[in-house]
Design a protein around this motif. Structure first.
Motif, PDB file in Angstrom:
ATOM      1  N   LEU A   5       0.857  -1.193   0.000  1.00  0.00           N
ATOM      2  CA  LEU A   5       0.000   0.000   0.000  1.00  0.00           C
ATOM      3  C   LEU A   5       0.888   1.236   0.000  1.00  0.00           C
ATOM      4  CD1 LEU A   5      -2.854   1.329   0.324  1.00  0.00           C
ATOM      5  CD2 LEU A   5      -2.412   1.333   2.785  1.00  0.00           C
ATOM      6  N   ILE A   6       0.666   2.105  -0.975  1.00  0.00           N
ATOM      7  CA  ILE A   6       1.412   3.368  -1.062  1.00  0.00           C
ATOM      8  C   ILE A   6       0.417   4.519  -1.032  1.00  0.00           C
ATOM      9  CG2 ILE A   6       2.958   4.800  -2.456  1.00  0.00           C
ATOM     10  CD1 ILE A   6       4.077   2.237  -3.669  1.00  0.00           C
ATOM     11  N   THR A   7       0.600   5.424  -0.106  1.00  0.00           N
ATOM     12  CA  THR A   7      -0.243   6.618  -0.014  1.00  0.00           C
ATOM     13  C   THR A   7       0.543   7.806  -0.556  1.00  0.00           C
ATOM     14  OG1 THR A   7      -1.262   5.714   1.987  1.00  0.00           O
ATOM     15  CG2 THR A   7      -1.656   8.038   1.508  1.00  0.00           C
ATOM     16  N   SER A  52      -1.414  20.660  -4.725  1.00  0.00           N
ATOM     17  CA  SER A  52      -2.234  21.381  -5.703  1.00  0.00           C
ATOM     18  C   SER A  52      -1.455  22.474  -6.421  1.00  0.00           C
ATOM     19  CB  SER A  52      -3.454  22.002  -5.011  1.00  0.00           C
ATOM     20  OG  SER A  52      -3.058  22.893  -3.987  1.00  0.00           O
ATOM     21  N   ASP A  53      -0.273  22.841  -5.892  1.00  0.00           N
ATOM     22  CA  ASP A  53       0.508  23.898  -6.531  1.00  0.00           C
ATOM     23  C   ASP A  53       1.402  23.378  -7.651  1.00  0.00           C
ATOM     24  OD1 ASP A  53       2.497  22.554  -5.182  1.00  0.00           O
ATOM     25  OD2 ASP A  53       3.025  24.208  -3.841  1.00  0.00           O
ATOM     26  N   GLY A  54       1.292  22.097  -7.967  1.00  0.00           N
ATOM     27  CA  GLY A  54       2.076  21.537  -9.061  1.00  0.00           C
ATOM     28  C   GLY A  54       3.455  21.044  -8.679  1.00  0.00           C
ATOM     29  N   SER A  55       3.829  21.182  -7.429  1.00  0.00           N
ATOM     30  CA  SER A  55       5.149  20.705  -7.010  1.00  0.00           C
ATOM     31  C   SER A  55       5.163  19.175  -6.977  1.00  0.00           C
ATOM     32  CB  SER A  55       5.527  21.289  -5.648  1.00  0.00           C
ATOM     33  OG  SER A  55       4.544  20.999  -4.686  1.00  0.00           O
ATOM     34  N   PRO A  92       5.090  15.303  -6.150  1.00  0.00           N
ATOM     35  CA  PRO A  92       4.369  14.465  -5.186  1.00  0.00           C
ATOM     36  C   PRO A  92       5.328  13.875  -4.152  1.00  0.00           C
ATOM     37  CG  PRO A  92       3.790  13.893  -7.458  1.00  0.00           C
ATOM     38  CD  PRO A  92       4.995  14.783  -7.521  1.00  0.00           C
ATOM     39  N   ILE A  93       4.762  13.501  -3.012  1.00  0.00           N
ATOM     40  CA  ILE A  93       5.560  12.820  -1.998  1.00  0.00           C
ATOM     41  C   ILE A  93       4.811  11.574  -1.531  1.00  0.00           C
ATOM     42  CG2 ILE A  93       6.677  14.946  -1.195  1.00  0.00           C
ATOM     43  CD1 ILE A  93       4.826  14.839   1.252  1.00  0.00           C
ATOM     44  N   ILE A  94       5.550  10.601  -1.052  1.00  0.00           N
ATOM     45  CA  ILE A  94       4.940   9.404  -0.479  1.00  0.00           C
ATOM     46  C   ILE A  94       4.740   9.639   1.016  1.00  0.00           C
ATOM     47  CG2 ILE A  94       5.251   6.961   0.032  1.00  0.00           C
ATOM     48  CD1 ILE A  94       6.862   6.708  -2.524  1.00  0.00           C
ATOM     49  N   VAL A  95       3.492   9.639   1.436  1.00  0.00           N
ATOM     50  CA  VAL A  95       3.171   9.829   2.845  1.00  0.00           C
ATOM     51  C   VAL A  95       3.454   8.552   3.630  1.00  0.00           C
ATOM     52  CG1 VAL A  95       1.331  10.352   4.496  1.00  0.00           C
ATOM     53  CG2 VAL A  95       1.428  11.568   2.309  1.00  0.00           C
TER      54      VAL A  95
END
Length: 530
Positions: A192-194, A199-202, A204-207
């Motif tokens: 499982l990857i969250t 929203s600013d286009g920067s 993504p990060i994995i929480v």
């Protein structure tokens, strides 16, 4: 003779502060024995009630509120300005839930809402009721639609009757986020990857990333929106100051590190704007001179111990739900605490929705349908109706000062209604949870309060003061039916070492210590952050 009611000149010290999110409420006055002004409300010339949303539910509480409105409200008010919405399961199903959306939109527009208890049907109830599909909780839709900030749950007190807490207990429960809006799925082995996509286009990060090795897992994802915690803090600390109670913040941040932000925001607001006022009032003595943090586990114990009351707590959504249920049981039952949703519209105007903290009381409804006598205590329902009517009057006055007369009339009426209700209990004419097996039925109690309300509004004085009562026997409380009496006797016998049917102080102390509810010494220095 004993005087009965009062017309308070104002219930808000900033009534015309239209843009203020939180108006300061004047302290609740003791009015049971004051000299009262003559009422201008009568059945001859009805007052036009300000706009308000009235949300109907179902089962026993709906039946009871129909009687309340017919016998306590309609004789004195023209309620044609009230917007009515039927949120029974049948109505929601037939409208494909459009009635819920309409109610939420009306509440956002008007800003004052009363809601009867409703049902969120289980899978079994969907079949029993013949519904076309499952229905979600209406409360969630309301909290989102009204930008919910907090759910205020406070103890209700009847002057002259001892209840569980001797002084007020206030609680703020974060109205949004947490487990209630969680996404979930049953899954097997895998990963499982969250991901979080800004929203600013920067980038993504994995929480979170985790590997499931079990064949059967439940994956759950939820979040807590924290933008409105500052609003919650202001509302909480102002109410604690006005009620003169000591504030505490409850989290499980020692384990759930992500809850640190809740505490940090509450602490920052307190230090910057409220600490000095609390110090002047002497309200921080019991908490070591500062705002105290309580781990949720510790809070459960303190709620049982602090029966003197005089405290307030603020917590996340789920913790608040659980802890306020505990407060309700200590005080007497869910019918003796309030449940008020506080939100705001897009312009920052406050929205308040009032409801009882209990459900539809299915067991009494089934008795009613079977032709049996019932005895439902409407205290929580009526406190909610009073709150909604008062807030509706305040919003109308804020919009137009020419409604000052209507505002005063409604405040006078609701004070008189509350006094009529409370005094009926005190004269031994209450429902069975308060008066024992000889208590009034649902219908007879409502008739008795209607009679007393009419007398008070027409200046007919009581000739005998209502008595001061100890806490009524809980054995006739509906919740008492769930108590396992043989086990309770066995617990008592364990400490009744001499078999005399009583226990001495030593045995009593041992029992409380073992149960973890013995009173503890108050330390002079600030306690550890536990």
């Amino acid at each position: 003779s004993v005087a009965r009611r009062t017309a308070l000149s104002s219930h808000s010290s900033s009534v015309l502060s239209k843009n203020a999110l939180f108006t300061k409420q004047a302290p609740v006055q003791s009015f049971a024995f004051q000299k009262f002004a003559t009422s201008s409300i009568s059945t001859d010339a009805k007052v036009t009630a300000p706009p308000m949303v009235y949300i109907a539910g179902e089962e026993m509480t709906h039946y009871c509120m129909d009687l309340v409105v017919d016998k306590w409200i309609k004789p004195y008010f023209d309620i044609s300005n009230w917007d009515h919405y039927d949120l029974s399961c049948k109505s929601r199903d037939e409208s494909d839930d459009k009635v819920l959306l309409d109610a939420v939109e009306a509440g956002k527009k008007i800003g004052a809402i009363f809601k009867e208890p409703t049902i969120t049907p289980s899978t079994v109830q969907v079949k029993e009721m013949g519904l076309s599909k499952a229905l979600g909780s209406p409360n969630g839709a309301m909290r989102r639609g009204w930008n919910g900030i907090t759910i205020s749950r406070d103890t209700i007190h009847i002057e002259g009757i001892e209840l569980g807490y001797k002084n007020p207990v206030l609680f703020e429960r974060h109205a949004v986020g947490g487990e209630y809006a969680a996404g979930w799925a049953e899954v097997g082995k895998g990963t499982l990857i969250t991901n979080y996509i800004p929203s600013d286009g920067s980038d993504p990060i994995i929480v979170d990333k985790r590997v499931f090795t079990d064949d059967h897992n439940v994956a759950v994802v939820y979040h807590n929106p924290y933008d409105n915690i500052e609003d919650l803090a202001h509302y909480f600390f102002k109410r604690c100051l006005e009620a003169k109670v000591t504030p505490y913040i409850v989290t499980k941040k020692t384990v759930f590190k992500w809850q640190e932000g809740f505490w940090a925001t509450m602490k920052r607001v307190f230090e910057a704007e409220y600490k000095e006022d609390f110090e002047k009032e002497g309200l921080l003595k019991r908490s070591g001179g500062d705002l105290q943090h309580l781990i949720s586990d510790a809070a459960t114990m303190q709620i049982i111990r602090w029966t003197e009351g005089g405290f307030g707590m603020a917590a996340h959504n789920y913790d608040g739900d659980m802890l306020t249920d505990q407060i309700a049981q200590v005080h007497r039952s869910p019918g003796f605490i309030t449940s008020n949703l506080i939100g705001k519209d897009d312009e920052g105007r406050i929205i308040k929705e009032y409801e009882a903290s209990h459900g539809t009381v299915t067991d009494l409804w089934l008795d009613h349908l079977a032709g049996k006598d019932t005895s439902l205590n409407p205290l929580g329902l009526v406190e909610a109706l009073i709150g909604a009517m008062n807030h509706a009057a305040l919003l109308q006055l804020e919009a137009d000062e020419n409604y000052k007369g209507t505002y005063d009339e409604i405040m006078n009426y609701t004070d008189t209604l509350r006094l009529s209700l409370h005094n009926t209990f005190r004269y031994g004419q209450g429902t069975r949870d308060m008066a024992g097996p000889t208590g009034f039925t649902t219908e007879d109690f409502i008739d008795k309060v209607a009679w007393r309300l009419g007398r008070y509004l027409s200046d007919d004085l009581e000739s005998i003061a209502p008595p001061v009562l100890d806490e009524p026997d809980r054995s006739y409380n509906r919740e008492f039916e769930n108590v396992d009496m043989p086990k309770l006797h066995a617990l008592f016998d364990k400490y009744d070492l001499e078999g005399a049917g009583k226990i001495g102080f030593k045995e009593f102390a041992q029992m409380l210590v073992k149960m973890g509810i013995a009173p503890v010494k108050v330390k002079a220095d600030k306690e550890a952050d536990v």
